[in-house]
Design a protein around this motif. Structure first.
Motif, PDB file in Angstrom:
ATOM      1  N   THR A  67       0.839  -1.199   0.000  1.00 22.39           N
ATOM      2  CA  THR A  67       0.000   0.000   0.000  1.00 22.39           C
ATOM      3  C   THR A  67       0.875   1.251   0.000  1.00 22.39           C
ATOM      4  OG1 THR A  67      -0.065  -0.057   2.422  1.00 22.39           O
ATOM      5  CG2 THR A  67      -1.926  -1.068   1.260  1.00 22.39           C
ATOM      6  N   ILE A  68       0.258   2.349  -0.372  1.00 24.62           N
ATOM      7  CA  ILE A  68       0.912   3.655  -0.265  1.00 24.62           C
ATOM      8  C   ILE A  68      -0.023   4.585   0.485  1.00 24.62           C
ATOM      9  CG2 ILE A  68       1.552   5.694  -1.601  1.00 24.62           C
ATOM     10  CD1 ILE A  68       3.064   3.918  -3.436  1.00 24.62           C
ATOM     11  N   ILE A  69       0.552   5.336   1.423  1.00 29.58           N
ATOM     12  CA  ILE A  69      -0.222   6.299   2.207  1.00 29.58           C
ATOM     13  C   ILE A  69       0.127   7.688   1.687  1.00 29.58           C
ATOM     14  CG2 ILE A  69      -0.683   7.190   4.522  1.00 29.58           C
ATOM     15  CD1 ILE A  69       0.458   4.431   5.554  1.00 29.58           C
ATOM     16  N   THR A  70      -0.888   8.474   1.354  1.00 35.08           N
ATOM     17  CA  THR A  70      -0.638   9.819   0.844  1.00 35.08           C
ATOM     18  C   THR A  70      -1.254  10.863   1.768  1.00 35.08           C
ATOM     19  OG1 THR A  70      -2.624   9.658  -0.551  1.00 35.08           O
ATOM     20  CG2 THR A  70      -0.502   9.132  -1.581  1.00 35.08           C
ATOM     21  N   GLY A  71      -0.534  11.964   1.969  1.00 38.71           N
ATOM     22  CA  GLY A  71      -1.052  13.119   2.700  1.00 38.71           C
ATOM     23  C   GLY A  71      -1.221  14.255   1.708  1.00 38.71           C
ATOM     24  N   HIS A  72      -2.310  14.998   1.821  1.00 37.86           N
ATOM     25  CA  HIS A  72      -2.678  15.959   0.782  1.00 37.86           C
ATOM     26  C   HIS A  72      -2.725  17.399   1.290  1.00 37.86           C
ATOM     27  CE1 HIS A  72      -3.986  12.815  -2.169  1.00 37.86           C
ATOM     28  NE2 HIS A  72      -3.929  12.110  -1.056  1.00 37.86           N
ATOM     29  N   ASP A  73      -2.764  18.344   0.347  1.00 42.81           N
ATOM     30  CA  ASP A  73      -2.721  19.746   0.762  1.00 42.81           C
ATOM     31  C   ASP A  73      -4.053  20.248   1.305  1.00 42.81           C
ATOM     32  OD1 ASP A  73      -4.116  20.123  -1.588  1.00 42.81           O
ATOM     33  OD2 ASP A  73      -2.721  21.591  -2.440  1.00 42.81           O
ATOM     34  N   ASN A  74      -5.083  19.403   1.296  1.00 43.82           N
ATOM     35  CA  ASN A  74      -6.339  19.776   1.973  1.00 43.82           C
ATOM     36  C   ASN A  74      -6.470  19.077   3.323  1.00 43.82           C
ATOM     37  OD1 ASN A  74      -6.826  17.166   1.237  1.00 43.82           O
ATOM     38  ND2 ASN A  74      -8.703  17.570   0.079  1.00 43.82           N
ATOM     39  N   GLY A  75      -5.404  18.372   3.766  1.00 41.29           N
ATOM     40  CA  GLY A  75      -5.416  17.703   5.067  1.00 41.29           C
ATOM     41  C   GLY A  75      -5.842  16.248   5.018  1.00 41.29           C
TER      42      GLY A  75
END
Length: 333
Positions: free
Chosen positions: A168-176
């Motif tokens: 899996t890949i965990i992503t953090g985004h610029d909207n939180g």
């Protein structure tokens, strides 16, 4: 709260001309890699702060870097719209992969067989996540199709981690937002949470990969379960948090941040007033601060042995700070 942690004199690593974007220790911890807006990632001996070499080839700010399990390959992503894979020892480019916008995040999987990187939402391009096979990486990789390409339509990726077992890949985004993607099932989104109210600047796993800590513009850092994405703990501050790292040996997390660079110029700065802030992982209490940088801290990393940590600042310095023995005598009696 102890106002200061007792530490030895820090090593000051001076080699970058612009602000530091990311720092990473290799698995053994004998080497520390740093990327900066000055186009040249550096590698240092973490023990004495001596610079071992630079990686010359990018034509723009280098936003991210990672080193593989065996310290043989380095990956970097930059504003020149390329991801580069380097031979760590030789300092040479093994492969340069073109992108359609800046490359914001890049990480090797744990096995080191694969790498992932993400591009910015800019110049009419959507943010995308790419997964490539780097086992036989050579210059031909630039022409090959990635194993997987996942468009990120709602919000761009600002931080990224591989989940345990390279599945899996965990992503953090610029909207939180934080999401998990299953790469065996063609990059399907498994789960997504919105515990943060503003952009995710950094995410780092704990030693065994069961939890990760986030750093957010919403002035908090949070601890998440890396499978369920359940929010376990919150560490509150008054300023945007740029980076957070979990100690491999103590129940401690260190946070760093400060105002945005634009605001810094309009406020009077006392000598090196930007703190690394130490919180208890479980009790969520801040117990110590260490001053040092002359601008916001952009990246933090605990040494794999937990006896020191490094910080990279907007001021262009990397500092390696070794704890003295009092740090290991339990602070919470």
């Amino acid at each position: 709260m102890h106002s200061m942690l007792s530490t030895y004199r820090p090593l000051m690593l001076q080699g970058h001309e612009r602000s530091i974007t990311q720092i990473k220790f290799n698995r053994e911890g004998d080497l520390l890699f740093s990327s900066s807006k000055d186009q040249k990632p550096n590698v240092w001996y973490s023990l004495n702060g001596e610079r071992l070499g630079t990686y010359d080839g990018h034509q723009g700010a280098v936003w991210c870097l990672d080193v593989d399990w065996t310290t043989s390959k380095l990956i970097s992503g930059a504003g020149d719209m390329t991801t580069k894979i380097w031979d760590v020892e030789q300092g040479t480019v093994i492969a340069s992969i073109p992108a359609k916008s800046s490359v914001r995040t890049c990480n090797f999987s744990y096995s080191g067989n694969q790498a992932a990187y993400s591009t910015d939402k800019a110049m009419g391009q959507n943010c995308e996540l790419f997964i490539i096979d780097v086992r036989t990486a050579d210059s031909s990789i630039a022409e090959q199709n990635p194993i997987l390409r996942i468009p990120m339509v709602p919000s761009k990726i600002t931080s990224m981690l591989w989940g345990p077992l390279d599945e899996t890949i965990i992503t953090g985004h610029d909207n939180g937002q934080i999401s998990i993607w299953d790469i065996r099932k063609g990059g399907r989104e498994i789960n997504s949470v919105n515990d943060h109210t503003a952009g995710i600047n950094d995410m780092q796993m704990n030693k065994d990969g069961t939890m990760f800590v986030t750093a957010s513009k919403d002035t908090s850092a949070k601890l998440f379960d890396s499978e369920s994405l359940m929010c376990l703990k919150t560490y509150k501050t008054e300023r945007p948090v740029n980076s957070a790292s979990i100690s491999p040996i103590m129940d401690h997390v260190v946070l760093g941040g400060g105002q945005d660079a634009m605001e810094v110029t309009t406020t009077s700065t006392k000598a090196g007033k930007f703190d690394s802030r130490f919180f208890h992982l479980i009790y969520e209490e801040e117990f110590a601060r260490l001053k040092g940088h002359f601008g916001p801290i952009n990246s933090l990393a605990f040494h794999p042995d937990g006896k020191s940590y490094a910080s990279g600042g907007e001021d262009g310095f990397v500092r390696v700070q070794t704890f003295d023995s009092t740090y290991f005598e339990n602070i919470f009696e």
